[in-house]
Design a protein around this motif. Sequence first.
Motif, PDB file in Angstrom:
ATOM      1  N   MET A 129      -4.060  -7.311  14.475  1.00  0.00           N
ATOM      2  CA  MET A 129      -2.976  -6.347  14.669  1.00  0.00           C
ATOM      3  C   MET A 129      -2.838  -6.107  16.164  1.00  0.00           C
ATOM      4  O   MET A 129      -3.836  -5.884  16.849  1.00  0.00           O
ATOM      5  CB  MET A 129      -3.322  -5.006  14.016  1.00  0.00           C
ATOM      6  N   ILE A 132      -6.071  -6.232   2.936  1.00  0.00           N
ATOM      7  CA  ILE A 132      -5.813  -6.267   4.385  1.00  0.00           C
ATOM      8  C   ILE A 132      -6.395  -5.066   5.129  1.00  0.00           C
ATOM      9  O   ILE A 132      -6.276  -4.972   6.340  1.00  0.00           O
ATOM     10  CB  ILE A 132      -4.294  -6.363   4.679  1.00  0.00           C
ATOM     11  N   MET A 176       3.861  -7.441  11.909  1.00  0.00           N
ATOM     12  CA  MET A 176       4.162  -6.429  10.904  1.00  0.00           C
ATOM     13  C   MET A 176       5.638  -6.054  11.073  1.00  0.00           C
ATOM     14  O   MET A 176       6.356  -6.671  11.846  1.00  0.00           O
ATOM     15  CB  MET A 176       3.238  -5.216  11.084  1.00  0.00           C
ATOM     16  N   SER A 177       6.101  -5.029  10.351  1.00  0.00           N
ATOM     17  CA  SER A 177       7.534  -4.695  10.379  1.00  0.00           C
ATOM     18  C   SER A 177       8.100  -4.632  11.802  1.00  0.00           C
ATOM     19  O   SER A 177       9.161  -5.175  12.083  1.00  0.00           O
ATOM     20  CB  SER A 177       7.779  -3.347   9.697  1.00  0.00           C
ATOM     21  N   ARG A 214       2.699  -9.862   7.738  1.00  0.00           N
ATOM     22  CA  ARG A 214       2.357  -8.820   6.759  1.00  0.00           C
ATOM     23  C   ARG A 214       3.339  -7.673   6.948  1.00  0.00           C
ATOM     24  O   ARG A 214       3.256  -6.926   7.912  1.00  0.00           O
ATOM     25  CB  ARG A 214       0.924  -8.322   6.997  1.00  0.00           C
ATOM     26  N   ILE A 215       4.293  -7.556   6.028  1.00  0.00           N
ATOM     27  CA  ILE A 215       5.394  -6.619   6.233  1.00  0.00           C
ATOM     28  C   ILE A 215       5.457  -5.603   5.094  1.00  0.00           C
ATOM     29  O   ILE A 215       5.519  -5.975   3.918  1.00  0.00           O
ATOM     30  CB  ILE A 215       6.725  -7.387   6.352  1.00  0.00           C
ATOM     31  N   GLY A 216       5.410  -4.324   5.467  1.00  0.00           N
ATOM     32  CA  GLY A 216       5.463  -3.247   4.484  1.00  0.00           C
ATOM     33  C   GLY A 216       6.747  -2.445   4.583  1.00  0.00           C
ATOM     34  O   GLY A 216       7.661  -2.569   3.765  1.00  0.00           O
ATOM     35  N   THR A 217       6.822  -1.604   5.613  1.00  0.00           N
ATOM     36  CA  THR A 217       7.928  -0.654   5.759  1.00  0.00           C
ATOM     37  C   THR A 217       9.309  -1.319   5.705  1.00  0.00           C
ATOM     38  O   THR A 217      10.226  -0.772   5.092  1.00  0.00           O
ATOM     39  CB  THR A 217       7.768   0.108   7.095  1.00  0.00           C
ATOM     40  N   LYS A 232       0.850  -1.206   0.000  1.00  0.00           N
ATOM     41  CA  LYS A 232       0.000   0.000   0.000  1.00  0.00           C
ATOM     42  C   LYS A 232       0.877   1.244   0.000  1.00  0.00           C
ATOM     43  O   LYS A 232       1.906   1.275   0.678  1.00  0.00           O
ATOM     44  CB  LYS A 232      -0.918  -0.013   1.220  1.00  0.00           C
TER      45      LYS A 232
HETATM   46  C1  LIG Z   1       0.092  -1.333   6.707  1.00  0.00           C
HETATM   47  C2  LIG Z   1      -0.281  -2.632   7.280  1.00  0.00           C
HETATM   48  C3  LIG Z   1       0.701  -3.619   7.533  1.00  0.00           C
HETATM   49  C4  LIG Z   1       2.170  -3.397   7.321  1.00  0.00           C
HETATM   50  O1  LIG Z   1       2.685  -2.502   8.251  1.00  0.00           O
HETATM   51  P1  LIG Z   1       4.262  -2.158   8.308  1.00  0.00           P
HETATM   52  O2  LIG Z   1       4.428  -1.581   9.653  1.00  0.00           O
HETATM   53  O3  LIG Z   1       4.522  -1.188   7.220  1.00  0.00           O
HETATM   54  O4  LIG Z   1       5.004  -3.440   8.128  1.00  0.00           O
HETATM   55  C5  LIG Z   1       0.263  -4.846   8.015  1.00  0.00           C
HETATM   56  N1  LIG Z   1      -1.044  -5.095   8.240  1.00  0.00           N
HETATM   57  C6  LIG Z   1      -2.008  -4.181   8.019  1.00  0.00           C
HETATM   58  C7  LIG Z   1      -3.420  -4.533   8.298  1.00  0.00           C
HETATM   59  C8  LIG Z   1      -1.643  -2.931   7.536  1.00  0.00           C
HETATM   60  O5  LIG Z   1      -2.611  -2.013   7.328  1.00  0.00           O
END
Ligand SMILES: *Cc1c(COP(=O)(O)O)cnc(C)c1O
Length: 223
Positions: free
Chosen positions: A154, A68, A196-197, A212-215, A26
């Motif tokens: 989360m 997500i 997450m991250s 679920r990893i973004g940053t 995202k």
């Molecule tokens: C944005 C998001 C993530 C990823 O978060 P990061 O801190 O960037 O890894 C994971 N799960 C959900 C539901 C999110 O909205």
Amino acid sequence: MNTIQENIYNITTSLPEDVSLVAVSKYHSPEDIIAAYEAGQRVFGESHAQEATKKSFLLPKDIIWHFIGHLQSNKVKFVAPYVDMIESVDSLHLMEEINEQALRCQRNIDILLELHIAEEETKYGLTLDECRQLLSEGEWRKMTNLHICGLMMMASQTDDEEQIEKEFLMAADFFDEVKKTYFADDDKFRLRSWGMSNDYQIALRCRSNMVRIGTAIFGEKDY
Ligand SMILES: *Cc1c(COP(=O)(O)O)cnc(C)c1O
């Protein structure tokens, strides 16, 4: 700073074999997604229906899209043609709409039930009691084009690792309860999507099998 490819490589090689990675893309460009794709990543997570739909048109068709973010039922029709899994399902009404739109597209859509365990009021999801209620009512059994594959949650946004761990463990225990009560004979009900991250190392100690990893892959958002 590492490149996206290096981040994908470092994270995937550090994860236990039975844990899968959702690369949360995202707010990141299609070019960034392609960089991760070229490093072998196929599962991507998006939170906004319009952004996700645009990317799904542009990008390779073998990408597996996980939705997500909070999904309004009137947006389900936009994602139903391509989404593989909706991880953020938190009401019977949303399930009914997903099933209906999946049927229209002659597809099956996998879902996770999102739990609200964190202390923040702002988070979405079902409380444990709401989730028990939804499952015990049994409407979901009639939904031919939707399959419940596990749970998502989360943790609270805090530096208190004990608090985070407590929440993940609560989710893990609840997973066992639901598995035993409703899905003992269903091999597809197996996913525990947490981490997450900032907290996925803790999540892995608490039986997560989908992070679920973004940053930590893409850096801070770029649009
Ligand atoms: C944005 C998001 C993530 C990823 O978060 P990061 O801190 O960037 O890894 C994971 N799960 C959900 C539901 C999110 O909205």
